[in-house]
Scaffold this active site. Structure first.
Site, PDB file in Angstrom:
ATOM      1  N   ASP A   1      -7.984  -7.492   0.753  1.00 25.98           N
ATOM      2  CA  ASP A   1      -7.132  -7.540   1.941  1.00 25.98           C
ATOM      3  C   ASP A   1      -7.923  -6.964   3.102  1.00 25.98           C
ATOM      4  O   ASP A   1      -8.838  -6.161   2.900  1.00 25.98           O
ATOM      5  CB  ASP A   1      -5.841  -6.734   1.751  1.00 25.98           C
ATOM      6  CG  ASP A   1      -6.087  -5.243   1.937  1.00 25.98           C
ATOM      7  OD1 ASP A   1      -5.707  -4.714   3.003  1.00 25.98           O
ATOM      8  OD2 ASP A   1      -6.680  -4.604   1.046  1.00 25.98           O
TER       9      ASP A   1
ATOM     10  N   ASP B   1       0.861  -1.171   0.000  1.00 26.67           N
ATOM     11  CA  ASP B   1       0.000   0.000   0.000  1.00 26.67           C
ATOM     12  C   ASP B   1       0.904   1.230   0.000  1.00 26.67           C
ATOM     13  O   ASP B   1       2.050   1.175   0.451  1.00 26.67           O
ATOM     14  CB  ASP B   1      -0.899  -0.026   1.243  1.00 26.67           C
ATOM     15  CG  ASP B   1      -1.981   1.038   1.194  1.00 26.67           C
ATOM     16  OD1 ASP B   1      -2.068   1.758   0.181  1.00 26.67           O
ATOM     17  OD2 ASP B   1      -2.730   1.143   2.170  1.00 26.67           O
TER      18      ASP B   1
END
Length: 376
Positions: free
Chosen positions: A271, A92
């Protein structure tokens, strides 16, 4: 990186595909365990491979940048070498973490200045800088630097934020396309669709992201407090616009039922910290429903956690033993529970994939969702 679309369920928009990266192939739909600081909490790499059967894990740019730091990661040869995980990794951009520090950060066109949650030191994340950081971390899939708006959010703020996110994306692409990977393998950028829960903004963003022609695309800014039905509405709108031949990643989602419902809408990748976070509090997800293993009702239940899943963790340890570990505050309880919950999440997406390939997903999903929401 390549993505081969192998099947679509005839009764829904659910897809089964194969995403191939420099560190191996990923069967979609897939759930990706979150390893924020280079480790999936309480679960070792061998368990991740053998029991959980994880195909890809996540790291977080913000946390890895602060600790252990980029010099350490680069000296090790990147995150794969540092933590010993030889399968794909996604990072990320750190945007969500930075923007959650609302009291200690300032957003400008240049980027975001913020103070470390560790020592209070001041830092700047810009689109270019975040691309450079992710080059040094070395993930196979890297995320664009964006602003994740809160919910609820005023329309004018969401529109201004979206415009800036799109400008930042162009800068991310420019930086990535004019630099080279550091460790000898390809890295691919996923742009992120934003726009809060406003249909026109989501549509505008999805069209803009689709035009960039990157290897995959992500959907951000959902599962931040809005009702589930609103999340599904936004997801369906966006998936209908994003390219069919590229993987779609819905960020930060979610419960097992959320995952199945969004698979039905055309999402390929997920996720969430829920399986490990809830595990540390004694919540176990099973094929029959949800167990709070700290309850007294499990004190004399010597059956395995979940025989259906297979694997050592879920079939060896009993519910009674798990209750004892949590009552005694033994760290082993959190370790077993975390590995089990992740095993369940990976089983769930694998089973969904089987149903998609067989053309039976639409018929299978409602009964499975009902089971998943049952409290045992």
């Amino acid at each position: 990186m390549t993505f081969d679309l192998l099947a679509q369920d005839p009764g829904t928009k659910a897809r089964a595909g194969l995403l191939t990266t420099a560190h191996g192939a990923i069967e979609t739909p897939i759930f990706m365990p979150v390893g924020t600081a280079g480790t999936v909490k309480a679960v070792g790499q061998r368990e991740l491979k053998q029991d959980v059967q994880a195909q890809i894990i996540l790291g977080n740019t913000y946390h890895l940048y602060l600790r252990p730091g980029l010099d350490v990661l680069q000296a090790a040869g990147g995150l794969h070498k540092f933590n010993g995980w030889d399968r794909p990794i996604l990072t990320d951009s750190g945007g969500y973490q930075v923007f959650s520090l609302s009291g200690t950060r300032k957003i400008k066109e240049e980027g975001v200045t913020f103070r470390s949650h560790i020592d209070g030191s001041k830092h700047l994340f810009s689109p270019e800088g975040v691309m450079d950081i992710q080059r040094r971390i070395g993930a196979d899939i890297i995320m664009a630097f964006d602003e994740c708006t809160p919910w609820p959010c005023e329309y004018d703020y969401a529109r201004r934020s979206l415009d800036m996110t799109h400008r930042w994306l162009k800068r991310c692409i420019q930086r990535l396309d004019t630099t080279e990977p550091l460790y000898g393998y390809e890295q691919n950028l996923f742009p992120i669709v934003q726009g809060s829960t406003f249909k026109d903004l989501r549509k505008q963003s999805a069209e803009f992201i689709a035009e960039q022609g990157r290897a995959g695309n992500a959907i951000g800014g959902l599962s931040v407090g809005e009702p589930a039905e609103l999340m599904y509405e936004m997801t369906e709108l966006v998936c209908d616009i994003l390219p069919q031949d590229k993987p779609r990643y819905l960020m930060g989602v979610g419960t097992p039922a959320n995952i199945l419902e969004n698979i039905a809408l055309g999402v390929d990748m997920f996720d969430c910290v829920m399986p490990t976070r809830n595990a540390r509090n004694g919540m176990l997800f099973t094929t029959q429903g949800i167990i709070n293993v700290t309850n007294k009702k499990w004190e004399l239940d010597f059956s395995p956690i979940d025989e259906t899943l297979g694997g050592h963790v879920s079939t060896f340890y009993t519910k009674a033993y798990m209750r004892h570990l949590f009552q005694a505050k033994e760290m082993l309880g959190a370790q077993i529970a975390s590995a089990h919950n992740l095993t369940f999440y990976l089983w769930l997406v694998k089973e969904a994939r089987k149903q998609i390939l067989a053309g039976t997903f639409a018929a299978w999903k409602p009964g499975m969702v009902e089971k998943l929401m049952t409290r045992l």
